[in-house]
Design a protein around this motif. Sequence first.
Motif, PDB file in Angstrom:
ATOM      1  N   VAL A 193       0.856  -1.184   0.000  1.00 61.24           N
ATOM      2  CA  VAL A 193       0.000   0.000   0.000  1.00 61.24           C
ATOM      3  C   VAL A 193       0.893   1.235   0.000  1.00 61.24           C
ATOM      4  CG1 VAL A 193      -1.779   1.300   1.230  1.00 61.24           C
ATOM      5  CG2 VAL A 193      -1.827  -1.207   1.235  1.00 61.24           C
ATOM      6  N   PRO A 194       1.022   1.930  -1.118  1.00 56.34           N
ATOM      7  CA  PRO A 194       1.857   3.136  -1.147  1.00 56.34           C
ATOM      8  C   PRO A 194       1.313   4.198  -0.203  1.00 56.34           C
ATOM      9  CG  PRO A 194       1.251   2.427  -3.363  1.00 56.34           C
ATOM     10  CD  PRO A 194       0.403   1.648  -2.415  1.00 56.34           C
ATOM     11  N   ARG A 195       2.192   5.085   0.226  1.00 57.39           N
ATOM     12  CA  ARG A 195       1.784   6.267   0.987  1.00 57.39           C
ATOM     13  C   ARG A 195       1.650   7.401  -0.029  1.00 57.39           C
ATOM     14  NH1 ARG A 195       1.211   1.793   3.774  1.00 57.39           N
ATOM     15  NH2 ARG A 195       1.737   1.967   5.990  1.00 57.39           N
ATOM     16  N   VAL A 196       0.451   7.979  -0.112  1.00 59.50           N
ATOM     17  CA  VAL A 196       0.082   8.836  -1.237  1.00 59.50           C
ATOM     18  C   VAL A 196      -0.037  10.294  -0.806  1.00 59.50           C
ATOM     19  CG1 VAL A 196      -1.752   9.337  -2.918  1.00 59.50           C
ATOM     20  CG2 VAL A 196      -1.088   6.974  -2.441  1.00 59.50           C
ATOM     21  N   VAL A 197       0.479  11.172  -1.659  1.00 56.95           N
ATOM     22  CA  VAL A 197       0.316  12.618  -1.506  1.00 56.95           C
ATOM     23  C   VAL A 197      -0.900  13.055  -2.315  1.00 56.95           C
ATOM     24  CG1 VAL A 197       1.296  14.887  -2.019  1.00 56.95           C
ATOM     25  CG2 VAL A 197       2.774  13.044  -1.150  1.00 56.95           C
ATOM     26  N   ALA A 198      -1.818  13.774  -1.683  1.00 62.71           N
ATOM     27  CA  ALA A 198      -2.922  14.401  -2.405  1.00 62.71           C
ATOM     28  C   ALA A 198      -2.629  15.889  -2.528  1.00 62.71           C
ATOM     29  CB  ALA A 198      -4.243  14.177  -1.689  1.00 62.71           C
ATOM     30  N   LEU A 199      -2.638  16.367  -3.768  1.00 61.43           N
ATOM     31  CA  LEU A 199      -2.417  17.775  -4.084  1.00 61.43           C
ATOM     32  C   LEU A 199      -3.733  18.320  -4.622  1.00 61.43           C
ATOM     33  CD1 LEU A 199      -0.215  20.087  -4.454  1.00 61.43           C
ATOM     34  CD2 LEU A 199      -0.036  19.265  -6.815  1.00 61.43           C
ATOM     35  N   ILE A 200      -4.339  19.254  -3.904  1.00 58.43           N
ATOM     36  CA  ILE A 200      -5.671  19.746  -4.245  1.00 58.43           C
ATOM     37  C   ILE A 200      -5.576  21.199  -4.667  1.00 58.43           C
ATOM     38  CG2 ILE A 200      -8.030  20.065  -3.410  1.00 58.43           C
ATOM     39  CD1 ILE A 200      -5.925  17.933  -1.246  1.00 58.43           C
ATOM     40  N   ASP A 201      -6.067  21.520  -5.869  1.00 57.17           N
ATOM     41  CA  ASP A 201      -5.973  22.895  -6.334  1.00 57.17           C
ATOM     42  C   ASP A 201      -7.217  23.692  -5.969  1.00 57.17           C
ATOM     43  OD1 ASP A 201      -7.996  22.536  -8.279  1.00 57.17           O
ATOM     44  OD2 ASP A 201      -6.562  22.007  -9.842  1.00 57.17           O
ATOM     45  N   ALA A 202      -7.202  24.983  -6.297  1.00 57.84           N
ATOM     46  CA  ALA A 202      -8.267  25.890  -5.889  1.00 57.84           C
ATOM     47  C   ALA A 202      -9.593  25.577  -6.558  1.00 57.84           C
ATOM     48  CB  ALA A 202      -7.860  27.331  -6.178  1.00 57.84           C
ATOM     49  N   ASN A 203      -9.560  24.847  -7.656  1.00 62.77           N
ATOM     50  CA  ASN A 203     -10.783  24.500  -8.358  1.00 62.77           C
ATOM     51  C   ASN A 203     -11.325  23.133  -7.942  1.00 62.77           C
ATOM     52  OD1 ASN A 203     -12.488  25.893 -10.238  1.00 62.77           O
ATOM     53  ND2 ASN A 203     -12.125  24.224 -11.678  1.00 62.77           N
ATOM     54  N   ASN A 216       3.386   1.885   9.184  1.00 64.84           N
ATOM     55  CA  ASN A 216       3.007   2.961  10.098  1.00 64.84           C
ATOM     56  C   ASN A 216       2.475   4.157   9.315  1.00 64.84           C
ATOM     57  OD1 ASN A 216       2.732   4.146  12.742  1.00 64.84           O
ATOM     58  ND2 ASN A 216       4.468   2.879  13.367  1.00 64.84           N
ATOM     59  N   ASN A 217       2.281   5.279  10.039  1.00 65.60           N
ATOM     60  CA  ASN A 217       1.484   6.386   9.523  1.00 65.60           C
ATOM     61  C   ASN A 217       2.254   7.402   8.692  1.00 65.60           C
ATOM     62  OD1 ASN A 217       0.587   6.080  12.787  1.00 65.60           O
ATOM     63  ND2 ASN A 217      -0.963   5.637  11.241  1.00 65.60           N
ATOM     64  N   PRO A 218       1.715   7.776   7.530  1.00 68.80           N
ATOM     65  CA  PRO A 218       2.163   8.988   6.849  1.00 68.80           C
ATOM     66  C   PRO A 218       1.480  10.168   7.533  1.00 68.80           C
ATOM     67  CG  PRO A 218       0.427   7.942   5.573  1.00 68.80           C
ATOM     68  CD  PRO A 218       0.653   7.084   6.781  1.00 68.80           C
ATOM     69  N   ARG A 219       2.249  11.115   8.024  1.00 72.64           N
ATOM     70  CA  ARG A 219       1.654  12.128   8.907  1.00 72.64           C
ATOM     71  C   ARG A 219       1.417  13.483   8.240  1.00 72.64           C
ATOM     72  NH1 ARG A 219       5.262  10.351  14.170  1.00 72.64           N
ATOM     73  NH2 ARG A 219       3.703   8.927  15.056  1.00 72.64           N
ATOM     74  N   SER A 220       2.332  13.924   7.386  1.00 71.76           N
ATOM     75  CA  SER A 220       2.153  15.263   6.820  1.00 71.76           C
ATOM     76  C   SER A 220       2.962  15.405   5.550  1.00 71.76           C
ATOM     77  CB  SER A 220       2.575  16.339   7.837  1.00 71.76           C
ATOM     78  OG  SER A 220       3.955  16.212   8.159  1.00 71.76           O
ATOM     79  N   VAL A 221       2.637  16.436   4.778  1.00 71.69           N
ATOM     80  CA  VAL A 221       3.336  16.736   3.528  1.00 71.69           C
ATOM     81  C   VAL A 221       3.276  18.237   3.303  1.00 71.69           C
ATOM     82  CG1 VAL A 221       1.205  16.173   2.263  1.00 71.69           C
ATOM     83  CG2 VAL A 221       3.372  16.366   1.021  1.00 71.69           C
ATOM     84  N   THR A 222       4.351  18.799   2.774  1.00 74.97           N
ATOM     85  CA  THR A 222       4.408  20.227   2.490  1.00 74.97           C
ATOM     86  C   THR A 222       5.048  20.452   1.128  1.00 74.97           C
ATOM     87  OG1 THR A 222       5.098  22.379   3.391  1.00 74.97           O
ATOM     88  CG2 THR A 222       6.663  20.570   3.596  1.00 74.97           C
ATOM     89  N   THR A 223       4.705  21.566   0.506  1.00 71.73           N
ATOM     90  CA  THR A 223       5.230  21.889  -0.816  1.00 71.73           C
ATOM     91  C   THR A 223       5.305  23.398  -1.002  1.00 71.73           C
ATOM     92  OG1 THR A 223       4.945  21.539  -3.208  1.00 71.73           O
ATOM     93  CG2 THR A 223       2.949  21.860  -1.922  1.00 71.73           C
ATOM     94  N   VAL A 224       6.215  23.823  -1.871  1.00 72.44           N
ATOM     95  CA  VAL A 224       6.284  25.239  -2.233  1.00 72.44           C
ATOM     96  C   VAL A 224       5.222  25.559  -3.270  1.00 72.44           C
ATOM     97  CG1 VAL A 224       7.681  27.043  -3.315  1.00 72.44           C
ATOM     98  CG2 VAL A 224       8.739  25.463  -1.685  1.00 72.44           C
ATOM     99  N   ASP A 225       5.203  24.750  -4.353  1.00 73.88           N
ATOM    100  CA  ASP A 225       4.337  25.080  -5.482  1.00 73.88           C
ATOM    101  C   ASP A 225       3.705  23.863  -6.150  1.00 73.88           C
ATOM    102  OD1 ASP A 225       6.512  23.915  -6.722  1.00 73.88           O
ATOM    103  OD2 ASP A 225       7.214  25.752  -7.685  1.00 73.88           O
ATOM    104  N   GLY A 226       3.774  22.694  -5.529  1.00 77.69           N
ATOM    105  CA  GLY A 226       3.179  21.499  -6.086  1.00 77.69           C
ATOM    106  C   GLY A 226       4.075  20.697  -6.994  1.00 77.69           C
ATOM    107  N   TYR A 244       7.925  17.493   0.552  1.00 79.76           N
ATOM    108  CA  TYR A 244       8.579  16.897   1.716  1.00 79.76           C
ATOM    109  C   TYR A 244       7.494  16.163   2.492  1.00 79.76           C
ATOM    110  CZ  TYR A 244      12.563  19.884   0.674  1.00 79.76           C
ATOM    111  OH  TYR A 244      13.625  20.493   0.051  1.00 79.76           O
ATOM    112  N   VAL A 245       7.752  14.897   2.819  1.00 79.61           N
ATOM    113  CA  VAL A 245       6.774  14.079   3.517  1.00 79.61           C
ATOM    114  C   VAL A 245       7.367  13.615   4.840  1.00 79.61           C
ATOM    115  CG1 VAL A 245       5.641  13.337   1.394  1.00 79.61           C
ATOM    116  CG2 VAL A 245       7.517  11.964   2.325  1.00 79.61           C
ATOM    117  N   SER A 246       6.489  13.372   5.813  1.00 74.78           N
ATOM    118  CA  SER A 246       6.931  13.041   7.163  1.00 74.78           C
ATOM    119  C   SER A 246       6.078  11.923   7.735  1.00 74.78           C
ATOM    120  CB  SER A 246       6.818  14.286   8.057  1.00 74.78           C
ATOM    121  OG  SER A 246       6.996  13.967   9.415  1.00 74.78           O
ATOM    122  N   GLY A 247       6.715  11.033   8.529  1.00 73.05           N
ATOM    123  CA  GLY A 247       5.937   9.962   9.128  1.00 73.05           C
ATOM    124  C   GLY A 247       6.757   9.048  10.017  1.00 73.05           C
ATOM    125  N   GLN A 248       6.156   7.906  10.324  1.00 71.76           N
ATOM    126  CA  GLN A 248       6.722   6.946  11.265  1.00 71.76           C
ATOM    127  C   GLN A 248       6.920   5.598  10.578  1.00 71.76           C
ATOM    128  OE1 GLN A 248       4.345   6.494  14.782  1.00 71.76           O
ATOM    129  NE2 GLN A 248       5.880   5.291  15.888  1.00 71.76           N
TER     130      GLN A 248
END
Length: 512
Positions: free
Chosen positions: A164-174, A190-200, A204-208
């Motif tokens: 089961v991959p750990r997936v990033v969801a990128l949601i735009d304004a529309n 274990n858990n994928p906890r957070s993800v951050t990006t400058v512009d999509g 950077y992803v974080s977890g356990q």
Amino acid sequence: MRMDRRAAQARSGLPSRLIREAALGAALLGALVGSSVAQAQAFTPGDLVISTVSNSTSLANASALDTASPITLQTFQLGAGGTSATADGSLVLPQTASGANAAISGEYGSASEGILQQSLNGNYLTIMGYGVSANTFNDALPGTFGTTALGQTTSTAGGSSTVVPRVVALIDANGGVDTSTALTGVFDQNNPRSVTTVDGSSFYVSGQGASKTDPTQGVFYALRGASTATVIDNSTDTRVVSIVNNGGGNTLYVSRDFNPSGSGNQNFTNVGTLTDPFGNLPVNATGLVTTHVTPPATPLSSGGNNGSINLTSGLANGINNGRIGKFVYLSPEQYFFASPTVLYVADSGQPKNGNVNAAALGEGGLQKWVLTNGTWQLDYDLVAGLNLVNNASAFATTGTGSPTDPGVTGLFGLTGKVVGTGDSAQVELFATSYGLNELSPSYLYEITDTLGDTSISQTSSESFTTLYSAPDGTSIRGVAFSPVAPVPVPAAAWLLLSGLGGLGLIGRRRNL
């Protein structure tokens, strides 16, 4: 969540032609992130968004914990001062794979995942989940995934269980959703906890991971659409990773609440920075520089404690008062910079360090840290209106009571905005609750603090307002402001720039 054209024009003050061009640009942007904009709903600028997961069975049925749930984003229109909220729409993240995009689900019962963040450029929301639909996981034959807990599924190939991959969801304004970044080899079992990006374009992803030495834990870097990620720091598990620009360039921050094996001089619980040797965003682990921000690192040899503060009467939160004059451990989750020198930290009140009694009496609430004479210090902890309960009252700790006893021990998700200027500016803060256990009620709160305040005595009139109480069987995780579509250059401006370029007025200087 969707606003009509006249409302959009009224809010933006732009002529209708530019609104149409902006809508076209947003539609093209949505196509780029791989989802059908025609089937999505646009976010309303200024709305607050929360992420939720739900239990399909009765709340009293503890066996439903750790199962898969669709991730739903719920939006709220805020009233004046942010002290009221009206439901404004919802978006369920994809439960069906389509092309390069994976299905994505969350785990009902996992309190440490589901952080929602706005991208640094403001154009997207990001959240992490698991690359499987809820029904596929919950209805699978025994042994298919090797576990009945979604968070314990493997993300690493080579075994007999379905990966089961750990997936990033990128949601735009529309409302377009890109789930093409489905990572294997991170946060195994274990858990994928957070993800951050400058512009999509990258994340950077974080977890356990599966253990304290598992190389799949920590912070990783991945390009959009990638299936693998590059290690940034896998020395410990990590919680919320964020990119912040406080005027000196983009900096990567991360929070940790880690109970190390044995002892040592490292402060294992903190909010800190991860940079390359030149102070920039890292893209690998080479020359990584780690700096602890809160609390400042104090080695044990100097009388310090890993991830703790010395509790004074001015810092006590009503739950930990019995430890005034002693230390208490921190448990930082999400954080918000109101200025380069003022940092708010959501603390869950359930620290992982120390023995049972000391660890149970944390510093849950909303902490205000201020950079004073070059050192970050905790000025006070906002708790009024949260009605905190003692972490030590949990069934697992005391052996008494019920494992479904309700209660809030602290905060998890956090975002905010500053209104006004100078020390008298007001900071409107929005946070989500952290429960005594996975079956506790779940809340969205608001509180307004004065930026320049430095003492708890100045906050006597401040109290958390409950904006939304989730129904039984639904847990609120993250909170962020809605994404805003980039403003495209109008067609007329492109023609003008093209013409100027043709005349040689752009890109070179006329010889005199």
